[in-house]
Design an enzyme around this catalytic site. Structure first.
Site, PDB file in Angstrom:
ATOM      1  N   ASP A  34      83.823 -27.115 -48.939  1.00  0.00           N
ATOM      2  CA  ASP A  34      82.540 -26.793 -49.584  1.00  0.00           C
ATOM      3  C   ASP A  34      82.349 -25.286 -49.798  1.00  0.00           C
ATOM      4  OD1 ASP A  34      82.172 -25.869 -47.052  1.00  0.00           O
ATOM      5  OD2 ASP A  34      80.455 -27.141 -46.563  1.00  0.00           O
ATOM      6  N   GLY A  35      83.372 -24.513 -49.459  1.00  0.00           N
ATOM      7  CA  GLY A  35      83.285 -23.071 -49.711  1.00  0.00           C
ATOM      8  C   GLY A  35      82.839 -22.266 -48.501  1.00  0.00           C
ATOM      9  N   GLU A  36      82.312 -22.945 -47.465  1.00  0.00           N
ATOM     10  CA  GLU A  36      81.917 -22.206 -46.261  1.00  0.00           C
ATOM     11  C   GLU A  36      83.168 -21.719 -45.539  1.00  0.00           C
ATOM     12  OE1 GLU A  36      79.298 -24.667 -43.952  1.00  0.00           O
ATOM     13  OE2 GLU A  36      77.740 -24.616 -45.488  1.00  0.00           O
ATOM     14  N   ARG A  91      74.651   2.045 -51.178  1.00  0.00           N
ATOM     15  CA  ARG A  91      73.931   2.783 -52.228  1.00  0.00           C
ATOM     16  C   ARG A  91      72.494   2.318 -52.382  1.00  0.00           C
ATOM     17  NH1 ARG A  91      78.767   2.488 -56.546  1.00  0.00           N
ATOM     18  NH2 ARG A  91      79.173   0.620 -55.318  1.00  0.00           N
ATOM     19  N   GLN A  92      72.179   1.130 -51.866  1.00  0.00           N
ATOM     20  CA  GLN A  92      70.774   0.669 -51.853  1.00  0.00           C
ATOM     21  C   GLN A  92      70.227   1.031 -50.467  1.00  0.00           C
ATOM     22  OE1 GLN A  92      69.150  -0.807 -54.505  1.00  0.00           O
ATOM     23  NE2 GLN A  92      67.227  -1.042 -53.413  1.00  0.00           N
ATOM     24  N   HIS A 124      77.952   6.135 -47.680  1.00  0.00           N
ATOM     25  CA  HIS A 124      77.228   6.710 -48.818  1.00  0.00           C
ATOM     26  C   HIS A 124      76.242   7.790 -48.380  1.00  0.00           C
ATOM     27  CE1 HIS A 124      75.420   7.119 -52.697  1.00  0.00           C
ATOM     28  NE2 HIS A 124      74.231   6.853 -52.184  1.00  0.00           N
ATOM     29  N   LYS A 184      77.183  16.128 -62.954  1.00  0.00           N
ATOM     30  CA  LYS A 184      77.099  14.746 -63.455  1.00  0.00           C
ATOM     31  C   LYS A 184      75.654  14.262 -63.446  1.00  0.00           C
ATOM     32  CE  LYS A 184      78.065  10.897 -60.869  1.00  0.00           C
ATOM     33  NZ  LYS A 184      78.927  10.042 -60.047  1.00  0.00           N
ATOM     34  N   ARG A 186      73.674  10.535 -63.878  1.00  0.00           N
ATOM     35  CA  ARG A 186      73.854   9.103 -64.092  1.00  0.00           C
ATOM     36  C   ARG A 186      72.787   8.589 -65.046  1.00  0.00           C
ATOM     37  NH1 ARG A 186      76.866   5.164 -62.663  1.00  0.00           N
ATOM     38  NH2 ARG A 186      78.090   6.329 -61.143  1.00  0.00           N
ATOM     39  N   ASP A 210      86.895  11.714 -55.203  1.00  0.00           N
ATOM     40  CA  ASP A 210      85.558  11.138 -55.039  1.00  0.00           C
ATOM     41  C   ASP A 210      85.571  10.184 -53.845  1.00  0.00           C
ATOM     42  OD1 ASP A 210      82.907  10.740 -55.635  1.00  0.00           O
ATOM     43  OD2 ASP A 210      83.235  10.059 -57.687  1.00  0.00           O
TER      44      ASP A 210
END
Ligand code: R5P
Length: 289
Positions: A34-36, A91-92, A124, A184, A186, A210
């Site tokens: 089932d993907g678990e 990044r969040q 980050h 830069k 964004r 980077d």
């Protein structure tokens, strides 16, 4: 001490076990119909200090990480240090708009539930570590990037933005070459704008360094600038090679060489951060004593 190899960080785990000169514990991690996810440690860790290594890409690797933490505790490990070589969702790291999750914090809260210590590489932003209430160490990938670039005969190191300047500087210092940076901006998730700048790179081999290559937009724009300035070659080298969607195809034919470390394992993985993580383990163990 034993290193437990999450299925998305097998190569790095092997290298880390070598660097620490300890046994590697392989893992059976496969999906149920089932993907678990099913996970099982293929060796015992009772009474051992365990270093569990698992990156966060793709998303299902995060579920596997939590299951492996549980398996390691369940198997009676004396302590668990969780190594997340690439800290996804970093990044969040704040609420940009009302109603959003602070995803980086959500991850931190859950990782530490079943861990005594935490190690990551080139996170980050440093303030993410502040969300961990267990001892945490961030390792810089710059020495590994520099070591790798030694073989490529680089003349100049360029940071694609001001945020990466310290990294480019550290790499350039180790190589004994000049470094510079670009400006830069964004525009959106896939588009960046780099202000033309008069760099002395004509006929030189330039390394764009980077922390992350994701869509490749940053590297592509930076490379265009370098090519316009008449460089001999552009190498794009990063710690975390996400290479989202068709990033590699977009860079091919423009960037002369693309390479990343093994924090995310891919066809572009060309060097390891294992020795740096091993140093982080020693540091953390002192804090845990
Ligand atoms: C930005 O802050 C980072 O240092 C990288 O420059 C960025 O994540 C690269 O993303 P992309 O490859 O999508 O331009």
């Amino acid at each position: 001490m034993k290193v437990v190899a999450g299925s998305r960080s097998r190569r790095l785990s092997r290298e880390l076990a070598r660097a620490l000169d300890v046994k590697l514990v392989e893992v059976d991690a496969h999906p149920f119909p089932d993907g678990e996810k099913y996970v099982r440690l293929l060796d015992g860790v009772e009474g051992d200090d365990v270093i569990l290594v698992q990156t966060t890409r793709p998303d299902e690797a995060i579920v596997e990480l939590f299951l492996l933490q549980d398996a390691v505790r369940e198997a009676g490990a004396r302590s668990v240090i969780t190594v997340v070589p690439y800290y996804g969702y970093g990044r969040q790291d704040k609420r940009f708009n009302e109603g959003e999750a602070i995803s980086a914090r959500a991850l931190a809260r859950r990782i530490q539930l079943d861990s005594d210590g935490f190690i990551t590489v080139d996170i980050h932003s440093e303030h993410i570590l502040g969300w961990f209430s267990i001892p945490s160490v961030e390792v810089s990938g710059a020495p590994a990037v520099a070591e790798y670039l030694k073989g490529l005969d680089v003349d100049v190191v360029v940071a694609p933005d001001r945020g990466s300047l310290h990294r480019a500087g550290a790499v350039a210092e180790k190589l004994g070459v000049e470094f510079d940076f670009l400006e830069k901006r964004r525009i959106d998730e896939r588009t960046v704008e780099i202000t033309p700048k008069d760099l002395d790179v004509e006929g030189k081999k330039v390394a764009i360094v980077d922390d992350i290559i994701s869509t490749g937009g940053t590297v592509i724009e930076a490379t265009r600038q370098m090519k316009a300035a008449g460089v001999a070659a552009v190498y794009a080298v990063c710690t975390h090679g996400i290479f989202a969607a068709n990033a590699l195809e977009r860079m091919a034919g423009l960037v002369d060489w693309v390479a990343s470390s093994d924090t995310i394992e891919s066809e572009k993985t060309a060097f390891t951060v294992a020795d740096l993580i091993a140093e982080g383990v020693s540091l953390l163990q002192e804090q845990l004593r």
